[in-house]
Design a protein around this motif. Sequence first.
Motif, PDB file in Angstrom:
ATOM      1  N   LEU A 343       0.764  -1.137  -0.014  1.00 40.24           N
ATOM      2  CA  LEU A 343      -0.189  -0.028  -0.010  1.00 40.24           C
ATOM      3  C   LEU A 343       0.932   1.192  -0.003  1.00 40.24           C
ATOM      4  CD1 LEU A 343      -2.985  -1.245   2.449  1.00 40.24           C
ATOM      5  CD2 LEU A 343      -2.935  -0.726   0.108  1.00 40.24           C
ATOM      6  N   ARG A 344       1.949   1.166   0.632  1.00 41.49           N
ATOM      7  CA  ARG A 344       2.797   2.226   0.867  1.00 41.49           C
ATOM      8  C   ARG A 344       3.532   2.623  -0.748  1.00 41.49           C
ATOM      9  NH1 ARG A 344       6.128   1.398   6.392  1.00 41.49           N
ATOM     10  NH2 ARG A 344       4.451   2.166   7.815  1.00 41.49           N
ATOM     11  N   TYR A 345       3.909   1.386  -1.216  1.00 37.02           N
ATOM     12  CA  TYR A 345       4.377   1.218  -2.844  1.00 37.02           C
ATOM     13  C   TYR A 345       3.136   2.372  -3.778  1.00 37.02           C
ATOM     14  CZ  TYR A 345       5.557   0.152  -7.398  1.00 37.02           C
ATOM     15  OH  TYR A 345       5.948  -0.185  -8.791  1.00 37.02           O
ATOM     16  N   TYR A 346       1.911   1.858  -3.603  1.00 37.72           N
ATOM     17  CA  TYR A 346       0.997   2.626  -4.013  1.00 37.72           C
ATOM     18  C   TYR A 346       0.581   3.762  -3.560  1.00 37.72           C
ATOM     19  CZ  TYR A 346       0.616  -0.900  -7.898  1.00 37.72           C
ATOM     20  OH  TYR A 346       0.916  -1.725  -9.221  1.00 37.72           O
ATOM     21  N   ARG A 347       1.376   4.306  -2.503  1.00 33.01           N
ATOM     22  CA  ARG A 347       0.871   5.596  -2.028  1.00 33.01           C
ATOM     23  C   ARG A 347      -0.575   5.608  -1.628  1.00 33.01           C
ATOM     24  NH1 ARG A 347       3.299   6.883  -7.131  1.00 33.01           N
ATOM     25  NH2 ARG A 347       5.589   7.417  -6.743  1.00 33.01           N
ATOM     26  N   GLN A 348      -0.886   4.599  -1.019  1.00 31.86           N
ATOM     27  CA  GLN A 348      -2.549   4.553  -0.278  1.00 31.86           C
ATOM     28  C   GLN A 348      -2.217   4.265   0.911  1.00 31.86           C
ATOM     29  OE1 GLN A 348      -5.303   4.671  -2.516  1.00 31.86           O
ATOM     30  NE2 GLN A 348      -3.301   4.975  -3.774  1.00 31.86           N
ATOM     31  N   PRO A 349      -3.411   4.865   1.827  1.00 30.92           N
ATOM     32  CA  PRO A 349      -3.433   4.596   3.332  1.00 30.92           C
ATOM     33  C   PRO A 349      -3.575   3.352   3.916  1.00 30.92           C
ATOM     34  CG  PRO A 349      -5.541   5.247   2.432  1.00 30.92           C
ATOM     35  CD  PRO A 349      -4.805   5.120   1.086  1.00 30.92           C
ATOM     36  N   TRP A 350      -2.873   3.351   4.950  1.00 31.10           N
ATOM     37  CA  TRP A 350      -2.802   1.891   5.799  1.00 31.10           C
ATOM     38  C   TRP A 350      -3.996   1.558   5.996  1.00 31.10           C
ATOM     39  CZ3 TRP A 350      -4.695   1.169  10.400  1.00 31.10           C
ATOM     40  CH2 TRP A 350      -5.197   2.252  11.093  1.00 31.10           C
ATOM     41  N   TRP A 351      -5.086   2.127   6.127  1.00 32.35           N
ATOM     42  CA  TRP A 351      -6.030   1.672   6.899  1.00 32.35           C
ATOM     43  C   TRP A 351      -7.108   0.724   5.884  1.00 32.35           C
ATOM     44  CZ3 TRP A 351     -10.064   2.964   3.701  1.00 32.35           C
ATOM     45  CH2 TRP A 351     -10.066   4.422   3.197  1.00 32.35           C
ATOM     46  N   LEU A 352      -6.431   0.750   4.742  1.00 33.16           N
ATOM     47  CA  LEU A 352      -6.945  -0.276   3.622  1.00 33.16           C
ATOM     48  C   LEU A 352      -6.533  -1.679   3.775  1.00 33.16           C
ATOM     49  CD1 LEU A 352      -6.630   1.673   0.372  1.00 33.16           C
ATOM     50  CD2 LEU A 352      -8.681   1.097   1.418  1.00 33.16           C
ATOM     51  N   ALA A 353      -5.194  -1.709   4.580  1.00 36.74           N
ATOM     52  CA  ALA A 353      -4.785  -3.079   4.862  1.00 36.74           C
ATOM     53  C   ALA A 353      -5.852  -4.009   5.604  1.00 36.74           C
ATOM     54  CB  ALA A 353      -3.295  -3.149   5.698  1.00 36.74           C
ATOM     55  N   PRO A 354      -6.441  -3.686   6.639  1.00 38.56           N
ATOM     56  CA  PRO A 354      -7.457  -4.760   7.073  1.00 38.56           C
ATOM     57  C   PRO A 354      -8.432  -5.137   6.193  1.00 38.56           C
ATOM     58  CG  PRO A 354      -6.868  -2.853   8.757  1.00 38.56           C
ATOM     59  CD  PRO A 354      -6.266  -2.389   7.448  1.00 38.56           C
ATOM     60  N   LEU A 355      -8.838  -4.460   5.217  1.00 37.58           N
ATOM     61  CA  LEU A 355      -9.709  -4.831   4.275  1.00 37.58           C
ATOM     62  C   LEU A 355      -9.373  -6.104   3.305  1.00 37.58           C
ATOM     63  CD1 LEU A 355     -11.278  -1.380   3.299  1.00 37.58           C
ATOM     64  CD2 LEU A 355     -11.763  -2.907   5.192  1.00 37.58           C
ATOM     65  N   LEU A 356      -7.935  -6.331   3.370  1.00 32.57           N
ATOM     66  CA  LEU A 356      -7.509  -7.403   2.482  1.00 32.57           C
ATOM     67  C   LEU A 356      -8.326  -8.621   2.424  1.00 32.57           C
ATOM     68  CD1 LEU A 356      -5.231  -8.027   0.435  1.00 32.57           C
ATOM     69  CD2 LEU A 356      -4.002  -9.025   2.426  1.00 32.57           C
ATOM     70  N   PRO A 357      -9.034  -9.029   3.547  1.00 38.40           N
ATOM     71  CA  PRO A 357     -10.019 -10.427   3.363  1.00 38.40           C
ATOM     72  C   PRO A 357     -11.088  -9.996   2.513  1.00 38.40           C
ATOM     73  CG  PRO A 357      -9.440  -9.944   5.850  1.00 38.40           C
ATOM     74  CD  PRO A 357      -8.897  -8.907   4.875  1.00 38.40           C
ATOM     75  N   PHE A 358     -11.470  -8.700   2.442  1.00 36.37           N
ATOM     76  CA  PHE A 358     -12.794  -8.344   1.727  1.00 36.37           C
ATOM     77  C   PHE A 358     -12.245  -8.580   0.010  1.00 36.37           C
ATOM     78  CE2 PHE A 358     -14.971  -4.956  -0.869  1.00 36.37           C
ATOM     79  CZ  PHE A 358     -16.245  -5.807  -0.912  1.00 36.37           C
ATOM     80  N   THR A 359     -10.970  -8.096  -0.159  1.00 38.87           N
ATOM     81  CA  THR A 359     -10.535  -8.067  -1.346  1.00 38.87           C
ATOM     82  C   THR A 359     -10.257  -9.446  -1.754  1.00 38.87           C
ATOM     83  OG1 THR A 359      -9.456  -5.879  -1.199  1.00 38.87           O
ATOM     84  CG2 THR A 359      -8.731  -7.035  -2.919  1.00 38.87           C
ATOM     85  N   ALA A 360      -9.550 -10.266  -1.040  1.00 33.79           N
ATOM     86  CA  ALA A 360      -9.325 -11.616  -1.198  1.00 33.79           C
ATOM     87  C   ALA A 360     -10.522 -12.319  -1.717  1.00 33.79           C
ATOM     88  CB  ALA A 360      -8.704 -12.391  -0.352  1.00 33.79           C
ATOM     89  N   ALA A 361     -11.647 -12.157  -1.076  1.00 39.99           N
ATOM     90  CA  ALA A 361     -12.962 -12.756  -1.414  1.00 39.99           C
ATOM     91  C   ALA A 361     -13.565 -12.536  -2.865  1.00 39.99           C
ATOM     92  CB  ALA A 361     -14.078 -12.416  -0.299  1.00 39.99           C
ATOM     93  N   LEU A 362     -13.170 -11.308  -3.034  1.00 37.85           N
ATOM     94  CA  LEU A 362     -13.516 -10.648  -4.558  1.00 37.85           C
ATOM     95  C   LEU A 362     -12.928 -11.484  -5.530  1.00 37.85           C
ATOM     96  CD1 LEU A 362     -13.672  -6.765  -4.237  1.00 37.85           C
ATOM     97  CD2 LEU A 362     -15.661  -8.421  -4.719  1.00 37.85           C
TER      98      LEU A 362
END
Length: 397
Positions: A343-362
């Motif tokens: 997320l840092r490499y993509y200059r995105q906020p850290w709080w997206l990290a806990p949402l990874l399970p939702f993204t993995a479900a997608l």
Amino acid sequence: MGHTAHVSALVWSAAGSLVAWLWLLLRQGWFWRTDVRLPPLRDPRAWPDVCVVVPARDEAAVLSLSLPSLLAQDYPGRAEVFLVDDGSADGTGELARDLARRHGGLPLTVDTPGEPPAGWTGKLWAVRHGLARASERDPEYVLLTDADIAHAPDSLRRLVAAARTGGFDVVSQMARLRVESPWERLVVPAFVYFFAQLYPFRWIAREGTRTAAAAGGCVLLRAAAAARARIPDAIRQAVIDDVALARAVKRSGGRVWLGLADGVDSVRPYPRLGDLWRMVSRSAYAQLRHSPLLLAGTVAGLALVYLVPPVAVAAGTATGSAAAALLGAAAWLVMTGTYVPMLRYYRQPWWLAPLLPFTAALYLLMTVDSAVRHHRGHGAAWKGRTYARPEPLPDEG
């Protein structure tokens, strides 16, 4: 008794997920780190000739953002660009010629190979045509890059310097994809994260390992290695052609390097979830070699690793199972921590990290959809062409 068995299964599943995450954290090639980049530029003694091959099909919408960056490469040696217009219906070839007239820079040749014959994907047929045209110049290296990739002015210099000084036959950079819409922010960094987890970059560069991959948007290929590995003929049916190319080169004794890019960016937008869904699902089942068994294993693995932790936290809290909740929370924490660097490499906020399970479900649903589409006869579809499951090639056993 039934409640106790349910809680016990939940605890064991959470424990299994935590063990899996500790293994991934420590034993999967440090995949979560984002420091595998091209080294600082070290000029070789002599700059070799390079040809740039750009397969393009209906790319008029993005070409004005990408092609001028290739024509403007600050390369000390001889370089030339070949754009292969793969049957475009939107004026891609004419636009490329117009851009070359207006921007100048490296010489540009626009050509078309005609429709691919049976047994070839359209992109690889275009690459074959472009490599044949490039071979007339007898270059030492060929840069294969997609029509939606914009390069910094020193991109070609850095790629060639890395290949020359490192002794690599393939130097590939994972282009930084666009992350502007909410869905791009949620899905795109995870795409690169999952790729690095599957193909740890450090393992790819290591000699004596079987791990091989490349990123098709930016692949510098030594011409002699391409001939030795029979590129692209040996991979002519490959839907995931970049990984197939790297494997063919490594099997033939070549050395491969893959890392994250600085100054190599995709300009193609994927603003809606449907756009990203099509990007992933068109090749997800091909990645699993069209195997129902591998599909089942992948779904089970994704569920254990990514979905069990939040489920264990919620269910453990609801049922009063502290063990399940704590084990699930620990696994979720490790997962979150490994995702933050991407997320840092993509200059995105850290709080997206806990949402990874939702993204993995997608991604799990996209993979299942890819398999369903394949078994319904749709196959891998891209820009008006559909590719069925590849048949074994006579010369490949």
